[in-house]
Design a protein around this motif. Structure first.
Motif, PDB file in Angstrom:
ATOM      1  N   CYS A   1       0.835  -1.212   0.000  1.00 51.34           N
ATOM      2  CA  CYS A   1       0.000   0.000   0.000  1.00 51.34           C
ATOM      3  C   CYS A   1       0.868   1.261   0.000  1.00 51.34           C
ATOM      4  N   ARG A   2       1.940   1.257   0.786  1.00 49.78           N
ATOM      5  CA  ARG A   2       2.844   2.410   0.816  1.00 49.78           C
ATOM      6  C   ARG A   2       3.429   2.667  -0.554  1.00 49.78           C
ATOM      7  N   GLU A   3       3.892   1.614  -1.206  1.00 47.45           N
ATOM      8  CA  GLU A   3       4.510   1.773  -2.520  1.00 47.45           C
ATOM      9  C   GLU A   3       3.510   2.319  -3.536  1.00 47.45           C
ATOM     10  N   LYS A   4       2.293   1.789  -3.514  1.00 49.32           N
ATOM     11  CA  LYS A   4       1.267   2.248  -4.452  1.00 49.32           C
ATOM     12  C   LYS A   4       0.878   3.702  -4.172  1.00 49.32           C
ATOM     13  N   LEU A   5       0.688   4.057  -2.897  1.00 54.19           N
ATOM     14  CA  LEU A   5       0.350   5.439  -2.546  1.00 54.19           C
ATOM     15  C   LEU A   5       1.474   6.392  -2.939  1.00 54.19           C
ATOM     16  N   ARG A   6       2.703   5.984  -2.667  1.00 55.94           N
ATOM     17  CA  ARG A   6       3.867   6.817  -3.009  1.00 55.94           C
ATOM     18  C   ARG A   6       3.912   7.055  -4.521  1.00 55.94           C
ATOM     19  N   THR A   7       3.682   6.007  -5.285  1.00 56.02           N
ATOM     20  CA  THR A   7       3.694   6.125  -6.748  1.00 56.02           C
ATOM     21  C   THR A   7       2.583   7.057  -7.224  1.00 56.02           C
ATOM     22  N   MET A   8       1.391   6.881  -6.681  1.00 55.39           N
ATOM     23  CA  MET A   8       0.271   7.737  -7.078  1.00 55.39           C
ATOM     24  C   MET A   8       0.547   9.193  -6.715  1.00 55.39           C
ATOM     25  N   TYR A   9       1.115   9.420  -5.553  1.00 56.18           N
ATOM     26  CA  TYR A   9       1.413  10.770  -5.079  1.00 56.18           C
ATOM     27  C   TYR A   9       2.450  11.442  -5.972  1.00 56.18           C
ATOM     28  N   HIS A  10       3.505  10.712  -6.285  1.00 61.52           N
ATOM     29  CA  HIS A  10       4.570  11.274  -7.125  1.00 61.52           C
ATOM     30  C   HIS A  10       4.118  11.435  -8.575  1.00 61.52           C
ATOM     31  N   ASP A  11       3.393  10.447  -9.095  1.00 58.48           N
ATOM     32  CA  ASP A  11       2.902  10.543 -10.476  1.00 58.48           C
ATOM     33  C   ASP A  11       1.920  11.690 -10.645  1.00 58.48           C
ATOM     34  N   GLY A  12       1.230  12.041  -9.571  1.00 59.46           N
ATOM     35  CA  GLY A  12       0.295  13.162  -9.607  1.00 59.46           C
ATOM     36  C   GLY A  12       0.983  14.497  -9.426  1.00 59.46           C
ATOM     37  N   ALA A  13       2.303  14.485  -9.272  1.00 61.33           N
ATOM     38  CA  ALA A  13       3.121  15.699  -9.116  1.00 61.33           C
ATOM     39  C   ALA A  13       2.727  16.493  -7.870  1.00 61.33           C
ATOM     40  N   TYR A  14       2.380  15.767  -6.800  1.00 65.56           N
ATOM     41  CA  TYR A  14       2.028  16.433  -5.555  1.00 65.56           C
ATOM     42  C   TYR A  14       3.248  16.691  -4.680  1.00 65.56           C
ATOM     43  N   GLN A  15       4.365  16.024  -4.998  1.00 61.28           N
ATOM     44  CA  GLN A  15       5.556  16.142  -4.159  1.00 61.28           C
ATOM     45  C   GLN A  15       6.295  17.436  -4.445  1.00 61.28           C
ATOM     46  N   GLN A  16       6.778  18.077  -3.378  1.00 66.00           N
ATOM     47  CA  GLN A  16       7.582  19.279  -3.510  1.00 66.00           C
ATOM     48  C   GLN A  16       9.049  18.877  -3.654  1.00 66.00           C
ATOM     49  N   PRO A  17       9.895  19.788  -4.147  1.00 67.40           N
ATOM     50  CA  PRO A  17      11.315  19.496  -4.236  1.00 67.40           C
ATOM     51  C   PRO A  17      11.897  19.137  -2.875  1.00 67.40           C
ATOM     52  N   GLU A  18      13.020  18.476  -2.878  1.00 65.52           N
ATOM     53  CA  GLU A  18      13.755  18.079  -1.677  1.00 65.52           C
ATOM     54  C   GLU A  18      12.983  17.063  -0.857  1.00 65.52           C
ATOM     55  N   THR A  19      12.182  16.227  -1.506  1.00 59.28           N
ATOM     56  CA  THR A  19      11.440  15.099  -0.931  1.00 59.28           C
ATOM     57  C   THR A  19      10.473  15.451   0.187  1.00 59.28           C
ATOM     58  N   GLU A  20      10.168  16.719   0.393  1.00 61.83           N
ATOM     59  CA  GLU A  20       9.197  17.070   1.428  1.00 61.83           C
ATOM     60  C   GLU A  20       7.796  16.929   0.852  1.00 61.83           C
ATOM     61  N   MET A  21       6.938  16.256   1.596  1.00 62.62           N
ATOM     62  CA  MET A  21       5.577  16.052   1.134  1.00 62.62           C
ATOM     63  C   MET A  21       4.842  17.382   1.074  1.00 62.62           C
ATOM     64  N   ALA A  22       4.134  17.592  -0.004  1.00 60.80           N
ATOM     65  CA  ALA A  22       3.317  18.797  -0.142  1.00 60.80           C
ATOM     66  C   ALA A  22       1.990  18.555   0.548  1.00 60.80           C
ATOM     67  N   VAL A  23       1.517  19.528   1.267  1.00 61.70           N
ATOM     68  CA  VAL A  23       0.192  19.450   1.865  1.00 61.70           C
ATOM     69  C   VAL A  23      -0.768  20.028   0.841  1.00 61.70           C
ATOM     70  N   PRO A  24      -1.763  19.231   0.410  1.00 59.20           N
ATOM     71  CA  PRO A  24      -2.706  19.739  -0.585  1.00 59.20           C
ATOM     72  C   PRO A  24      -3.313  21.063  -0.139  1.00 59.20           C
ATOM     73  N   GLY A  25      -3.222  22.055  -1.012  1.00 58.18           N
ATOM     74  CA  GLY A  25      -3.771  23.367  -0.723  1.00 58.18           C
ATOM     75  C   GLY A  25      -2.834  24.280   0.043  1.00 58.18           C
ATOM     76  N   SER A  26      -1.680  23.763   0.504  1.00 55.21           N
ATOM     77  CA  SER A  26      -0.792  24.586   1.327  1.00 55.21           C
ATOM     78  C   SER A  26      -0.139  25.698   0.529  1.00 55.21           C
ATOM     79  N   ALA A  27       0.141  25.491  -0.735  1.00 54.58           N
ATOM     80  CA  ALA A  27       0.742  26.540  -1.562  1.00 54.58           C
ATOM     81  C   ALA A  27      -0.226  27.701  -1.688  1.00 54.58           C
ATOM     82  N   GLU A  28      -1.504  27.386  -1.864  1.00 56.48           N
ATOM     83  CA  GLU A  28      -2.501  28.444  -1.974  1.00 56.48           C
ATOM     84  C   GLU A  28      -2.624  29.221  -0.669  1.00 56.48           C
TER      85      GLU A  28
END
Length: 126
Positions: free
Chosen positions: A92-119
């Motif tokens: 499940c971790r691998e699949k979620l990680r892949t979906m998250y990265h493929d969706g371009a939700y990850q910020q540079p330097e491997t820090e997870m982006a919080v949805p809506g945090s940029a806004e």
């Protein structure tokens, strides 16, 4: 499940803002899981735990210590009876990680982006 399991994170193990960000990412990951049939065949508790662990991966050791993570894993095993190192949680971790990265939700330097945090940050600066 995410809201219940994350309560097993030791108190004062991170700041409220870090806890909030991890919670938001974990909830977002569980929302992503509902659009993929892969997760239908996995336990909801495994998906939730995988989402939390994946969210934790985006937090550096200064904001969430290795000891706090280990304590969380021990609490998960002792209280919830879940194995964070099980094959199912790993899948499940691998699949979620892949979906998250493929969706371009990850910020540079491997820090997870919080949805809506940029806004929110842009609004705060403006």
């Amino acid at each position: 499940f995410v809201r219940h399991l994350i309560l097993l994170l030791p108190p004062n193990s991170c700041s409220p803002s870090v806890w909030h960000d991890m919670m938001e990412v974990a909830k977002f990951l569980t929302e992503l899981s509902v659009i993929d049939y892969f997760f239908v065949t996995h336990k909801k508790s495994s998906v939730a735990l995988a989402a939390i662990i994946t969210a934790m991966e985006g937090v550096d050791e200064f904001r969430l210590s290795v000891q706090s993570r280990e304590d969380f894993f021990q609490n998960i095993q002792r209280v919830a009876g879940l194995n964070p190192h099980s094959e199912e949680v790993g899948e499940c971790r691998e699949k979620l990680r892949t979906m998250y990265h493929d969706g371009a939700y990850q910020q540079p330097e491997t820090e997870m982006a919080v949805p809506g945090s940029a806004e929110r940050e842009a609004e705060r600066i403006a």
